[in-house]
Scaffold this active site. Structure first.
Site, mmCIF file in Angstrom:
data_model
loop_
_atom_site.group_PDB
_atom_site.id
_atom_site.type_symbol
_atom_site.label_atom_id
_atom_site.label_comp_id
_atom_site.label_asym_id
_atom_site.label_seq_id
_atom_site.Cartn_x
_atom_site.Cartn_y
_atom_site.Cartn_z
ATOM 1 N N HIS A 72 0.924 -1.116 0.124
ATOM 2 C CA HIS A 72 0.489 0.042 0.155
ATOM 3 C C HIS A 72 1.156 0.964 -0.001
ATOM 4 O O HIS A 72 1.855 1.401 0.408
ATOM 5 C CB HIS A 72 -1.036 0.135 1.369
ATOM 6 C CG HIS A 72 -1.865 -0.796 1.217
ATOM 7 N ND1 HIS A 72 -3.026 -1.361 2.357
ATOM 8 C CD2 HIS A 72 -2.416 -2.496 0.451
ATOM 9 C CE1 HIS A 72 -3.788 -2.150 1.639
ATOM 10 N NE2 HIS A 72 -3.261 -3.023 0.456
ATOM 11 N N TYR A 203 -9.230 4.604 7.782
ATOM 12 C CA TYR A 203 -10.012 4.964 8.873
ATOM 13 C C TYR A 203 -10.577 6.251 9.304
ATOM 14 O O TYR A 203 -10.272 6.929 8.417
ATOM 15 C CB TYR A 203 -8.830 5.694 9.568
ATOM 16 C CG TYR A 203 -7.466 4.435 9.195
ATOM 17 C CD1 TYR A 203 -7.340 3.865 11.075
ATOM 18 C CD2 TYR A 203 -6.034 4.511 8.458
ATOM 19 C CE1 TYR A 203 -5.897 3.144 11.026
ATOM 20 C CE2 TYR A 203 -5.328 3.222 8.681
ATOM 21 C CZ TYR A 203 -5.014 2.889 9.651
ATOM 22 O OH TYR A 203 -4.346 2.099 10.357
ATOM 23 N N PRO A 295 -4.150 -0.264 18.667
ATOM 24 C CA PRO A 295 -3.713 -0.952 17.232
ATOM 25 C C PRO A 295 -4.237 0.091 15.856
ATOM 26 O O PRO A 295 -3.573 0.129 14.830
ATOM 27 C CB PRO A 295 -5.256 -1.898 16.824
ATOM 28 C CG PRO A 295 -5.902 -1.648 17.913
ATOM 29 C CD PRO A 295 -5.448 -1.242 18.720
ATOM 30 N N LYS A 299 1.047 -0.970 15.479
ATOM 31 C CA LYS A 299 3.060 -0.998 15.570
ATOM 32 C C LYS A 299 3.490 -2.272 16.201
ATOM 33 O O LYS A 299 4.265 -2.750 16.468
ATOM 34 C CB LYS A 299 3.068 0.392 16.024
ATOM 35 C CG LYS A 299 3.044 1.914 15.495
ATOM 36 C CD LYS A 299 3.658 1.501 14.581
ATOM 37 C CE LYS A 299 3.711 2.911 13.485
ATOM 38 N NZ LYS A 299 4.486 3.210 12.003
ATOM 39 N N TYR A 387 4.166 6.462 10.022
ATOM 40 C CA TYR A 387 2.586 4.882 9.571
ATOM 41 C C TYR A 387 4.236 3.702 8.956
ATOM 42 O O TYR A 387 4.001 2.802 9.275
ATOM 43 C CB TYR A 387 2.205 5.644 8.773
ATOM 44 C CG TYR A 387 0.563 4.091 9.149
ATOM 45 C CD1 TYR A 387 -0.015 4.820 9.644
ATOM 46 C CD2 TYR A 387 0.912 3.594 7.755
ATOM 47 C CE1 TYR A 387 -0.697 3.157 9.359
ATOM 48 C CE2 TYR A 387 0.132 2.236 7.459
ATOM 49 C CZ TYR A 387 -0.706 2.624 8.371
ATOM 50 O OH TYR A 387 -2.160 1.703 8.192
#
Length: 394
Positions: A72, A203, A295, A299, A387
């Site tokens: 991604h 998200y 979550p 990580k 990220y």
């Protein structure tokens, strides 16, 4: 039995540590209280940072990940019924994440250890640690419930046995500080037999609560809903789950959420936790035994890999040169990255979840933060950098 490094736990931390040590000619034995079928069959999330992908490939266990994983280049933050893409690939000069479930990582590592004649004892019972402040610590265990106790003499012990394992309690309470935050909400997670509804993770911050759209394979999707931590999964019928997901993921431009049979659902509690120090005597903690992250920042597995990469380097230095400066600094080195991951996970969690105690002012600040991070290149680059993953060893 005798080994150089006794490892408790056959999760990502324990298995990767054992494999990295093997590549350096260092012996280890792994003890795991679950069966092989259980650890390979427990479906867990898996968003691998660029550094974790690189580590898997460098260790020679990344072939299937590269073939079956989903690379991604970005994520979407969705609020006020609009999607905003964070182009991580562009903002981090070519770095990405790979969606590859944790149980598949475990399968690859178990196969690699067994193919190399590595010793893994599954289904053990009554594990205990002794002599951690001596030069020859030992692990006692029963090969299975009711069996006679056996003993492994070790140079060092790695506690990779998760939050509830026996390792961390062996660090004396007078030198150990536990930092913890419990969240008043949880995640209701489902696995659904359906094609992907979006090409990347979504998200979503909604007035009704957070939602996450993820993927596991072209046929299986993973989705989450923020719920009250006291809620019961029995209260959530399949129809109610899909209705709520549609509401929280809808957009002005007509986003289409594809439904399918729900094959698994459960409610996950959320906490942040850090144990300091991560070492005592000849014991070293790694992974969930030493720290837990919510979550939201993806990580957990990545921190486990970062820990054992630092630990493996320290052990390699010790066995090849006799120097122990890297090993002595293990906790300090690992915790620098742990706290940065805790910060990012806390940031993502607070930015994306609704709180019952939120005032209208605080809700306004939350939406302003979302607008800022999706319109400022500097803010988006900071999110993207965290990220895709900070350096494995800071």
């Amino acid at each position: 039995m005798r080994t150089q490094v006794g490892i408790i736990g056959a999760g990502p931390a324990g298995l990767m540590l054992s494999h990295l040590l093997h590549l350096q000619g260092i012996d280890s034995i792994i003890l795991e209280n679950r069966s092989r079928e259980e650890i390979e069959g427990t479906i867990r999330a898996g968003v691998l940072e660029q550094g974790s992908v690189d580590l898997m490939n460098a260790a020679g266990v990344g072939e299937r990940m590269m073939r079956e994983g989903h690379c991604h280049h970005g994520i979407e933050l969705r609020f006020n019924r609009q999607g905003h893409r964070i182009n991580m690939h562009e903002l981090t000069e070519g770095k990405n994440v790979t969606v590859y479930p944790q149980h598949e990582v475990i399968k690859d590592l178990v196969a690699a250890r067994l193919d190399s004649a590595g010793e893994i004892y599954f289904g053990v019972d009554d594990v205990s640690l002794h002599g951690l402040d001596t030069e020859l610590p030992k692990i006692q265990f029963r090969p299975h419930k009711g069996a006679e106790l056996q003993e492994i003499l070790c140079d060092y012990i790695a506690g990779c046995d998760g939050f509830h394992g026996p390792s961390r309690p062996n660090i004396p309470v007078n030198i150990r500080v536990d930092y913890q935050k419990k969240y008043p909400f949880g995640w209701l997670g489902i696995l659904a037999e359906a094609p992907p509804s979006a090409p990347e993770l979504v998200y979503a911050n909604h007035d009704r609560g957070f939602a996450l759209l993820s993927t596991r394979s072209p046929e299986i999707q993973r989705l989450y809903l923020q719920v009250d931590i006291t809620d019961n999964i029995a209260n959530w019928s399949d129809d109610r789950i899909w209705t709520e997901l549609h509401a929280r993921l809808e957009t002005h431009d007509g986003f289409n959420l594809i439904e399918g049979p729900i094959i698994q659902k459960s409610i996950l509690s959320m906490r942040s936790f850090v144990c300091d120090p991560m070492q005592y005597g000849r014991l070293f903690l790694a992974g969930d035994a030493a720290h837990i992250v919510p979550p939201t920042g993806a990580k957990g597995l990545n921190l486990a890999f970062a820990d054992v990469q630092v630990l493996a380097r320290g052990l390699q230095q010790l066995y090849t040169s006799g120097k122990n400066d890297l090993l002595a600094q293990y906790s300090h080195t690992a915790l620098r990255r742990v706290w940065k991951a805790e910060r990012f996970s806390s940031y993502m969690t607070s930015m994306l979840h609704r709180h019952a105690e939120h005032t209208p002012f605080e809700r306004g600040i939350q939406l302003a933060e979302l607008e800022y991070v999706t319109t400022s290149r500097v803010a988006a680059a900071s999110l993207a950098e965290n990220y895709v993953g900070l350096p494995m060893a800071l």
